[in-house]
Design an enzyme around this catalytic site. Structure first.
Site, PDB file in Angstrom:
ATOM      1  N   ASP A  66      -3.675  17.626 -15.274  1.00  0.00           N
ATOM      2  CA  ASP A  66      -3.000  18.888 -14.971  1.00  0.00           C
ATOM      3  C   ASP A  66      -1.486  18.703 -14.963  1.00  0.00           C
ATOM      4  O   ASP A  66      -0.972  17.599 -14.733  1.00  0.00           O
ATOM      5  CB  ASP A  66      -3.488  19.468 -13.645  1.00  0.00           C
ATOM      6  CG  ASP A  66      -3.218  18.550 -12.450  1.00  0.00           C
ATOM      7  OD1 ASP A  66      -3.518  17.341 -12.565  1.00  0.00           O
ATOM      8  OD2 ASP A  66      -2.723  19.038 -11.419  1.00  0.00           O
ATOM      9  N   GLU A 125      -3.893  17.219  -9.285  1.00  0.00           N
ATOM     10  CA  GLU A 125      -2.937  16.314  -8.637  1.00  0.00           C
ATOM     11  C   GLU A 125      -1.648  17.048  -8.313  1.00  0.00           C
ATOM     12  O   GLU A 125      -1.036  16.814  -7.269  1.00  0.00           O
ATOM     13  CB  GLU A 125      -2.634  15.118  -9.549  1.00  0.00           C
ATOM     14  CG  GLU A 125      -1.929  13.967  -8.838  1.00  0.00           C
ATOM     15  CD  GLU A 125      -0.409  14.087  -8.812  1.00  0.00           C
ATOM     16  OE1 GLU A 125       0.239  13.308  -8.097  1.00  0.00           O
ATOM     17  OE2 GLU A 125       0.139  14.969  -9.512  1.00  0.00           O
TER      18      GLU A 125
END
Length: 364
Positions: A66, A125
């Site tokens: 991500d 994250e």
């Protein structure tokens, strides 16, 4: 596929947290011969792949697919990688799809390893990290697959590729103080209790103060005030309440109780409330640990540099590995454009990172 081609494929996916944009399925197909464990929860995708080559120890490469939102100020489409003069520009180029591409390609080409080789990827994250690496590690512990060592491929280098690895991270303690007073007319200060005046008396003893002296691995834990607000934005009313927010990036010498005692030392006798929370705990991996020694040697062989051992910067998913007793270290490309418009990475750094990880696998 070469590592640069793989990186371009990863960068072309608009995987803004918590969307993986199909990258987990792509990596699964790209790495044949590895066992697959998926754990998707709360809109987050998590992937663990492993292969047991022998009876030795377990090394895991970890990272996230991500990225943060692109924002404004880009000279080109942030999810259409642009290559110019040996540099790739796209969101996630440094943080951290370059790292993911490097270890995925290194694992794909691994023919032998004295133990178990694995990867752990998450799509959460850059967000709250509630349903990401943390829950996958909890599951791995339950089924007896926790790694012995981990390398998180976050961007760690500063001036030159190969100049720094992270062997630990500071923790993060967040606090909110609400100091109550008594609202009144500014012309009659004797009839009010002005919380601004009260707090201003203790600020010189608190703002920017080091709570410890640090050590060879960590800088001192500092009390950093991030916000103070009170009043109604008028000049004739003294406020009835003040709110102050702060953050302490703490090392292993200062904990939540120390911060609480520090605040109480100066607010004792005042009418106040304190709320504390810890979003990350500090950790440090012994530089003599096998994973650090092997990584140091691989970096020196590829770059000719002896990397410094750092604990600077914010937090990363390495903290979750450390909480489970995994010996963890971080190494990746330079971090000079992370989260910024026109994020970019030199191709030679990506190729160098891939070569470092190949050597780690071969030598471990």
């Amino acid at each position: 596929m070469e590592v640069t081609d793989l990186l371009i494929r990863l960068l072309s996916a608009p995987s803004v947290t918590p969307d993986d944009a199909g990258l987990m399925e792509f990596v699964q197909e790209y790495l044949p011969g590895y066992e697959i464990i998926r754990l998707d929860e709360g809109g987050v995708k998590n992937l663990f792949m492993y292969r047991k080559f022998g009876e030795g120890e377990h090394l895991c490469f970890a990272g996230h697919v991500d990225v943060v939102p692109p924002g404004e100020g880009w000279r080109s489409d942030p999810f259409t990688p642009r290559i110019e003069k040996g540099v790739i520009t796209a969101r996630g180029a440094q943080d951290m799809k370059s790292g993911v591409a490097a270890f995925v390609e290194a694992m794909k080409r691994a023919e032998r390893f004295n133990g178990t080789l694995s990867l752990l990827l998450t799509s959460d994250e850059e967000g709250d990290a509630t349903y990401g690496t943390r829950i996958m590690l909890a599951h791995l512990r339950q089924i007896g697959l926790l790694p012995d060592y981990a390398i998180v491929a976050e961007p760690t280098c500063e001036e030159r590729f190969g100049d720094a690895i992270k062997i630990g991270r500071r923790g993060s303690i967040n606090g909110v103080i609400e100091k109550r007073g008594r609202q009144g007319h500014a012309a009659y200060p004797e009839k009010a209790v002005n919380p601004i005046h009260k707090v201003s008396q203790v600020l010189p003893h608190m703002a920017g103060v080091n709570l410890d002296e640090g050590d060879e691995f960590f800088a001192p834990s500092q009390f950093v005030i991030t916000d103070i607000r009170a009043g109604m934005e008028v000049t004739n009313v003294t406020p009835g309440k003040l709110k102050m927010m702060f953050n302490v990036r703490n090392n292993t010498h200062t904990d939540l109780k120390d911060v609480e005692e520090f605040v109480h030392r100066y607010f004792s006798g005042m009418d106040y409330d304190l709320k504390l929370s810890q979003s990350a705990k500090p950790f440090v991996t012994d530089p003599d640990t096998r994973v650090v020694r092997v990584l140091d040697r691989a970096i020196a062989e590829v770059t000719g540099l002896a990397p410094k051992h750092s604990t600077a910067g914010g937090t990363s998913d390495a903290r979750f590995f450390a909480e489970y007793g995994v010996k963890v270290v971080e190494f990746g490309v330079r971090n000079d454009t992370i989260h910024a418009p026109n994020e970019r990475v030199p191709i030679d750094e990506v190729e160098g990172l891939y070569r470092v990880f190949r050597r780690v696998i071969e030598a471990f």
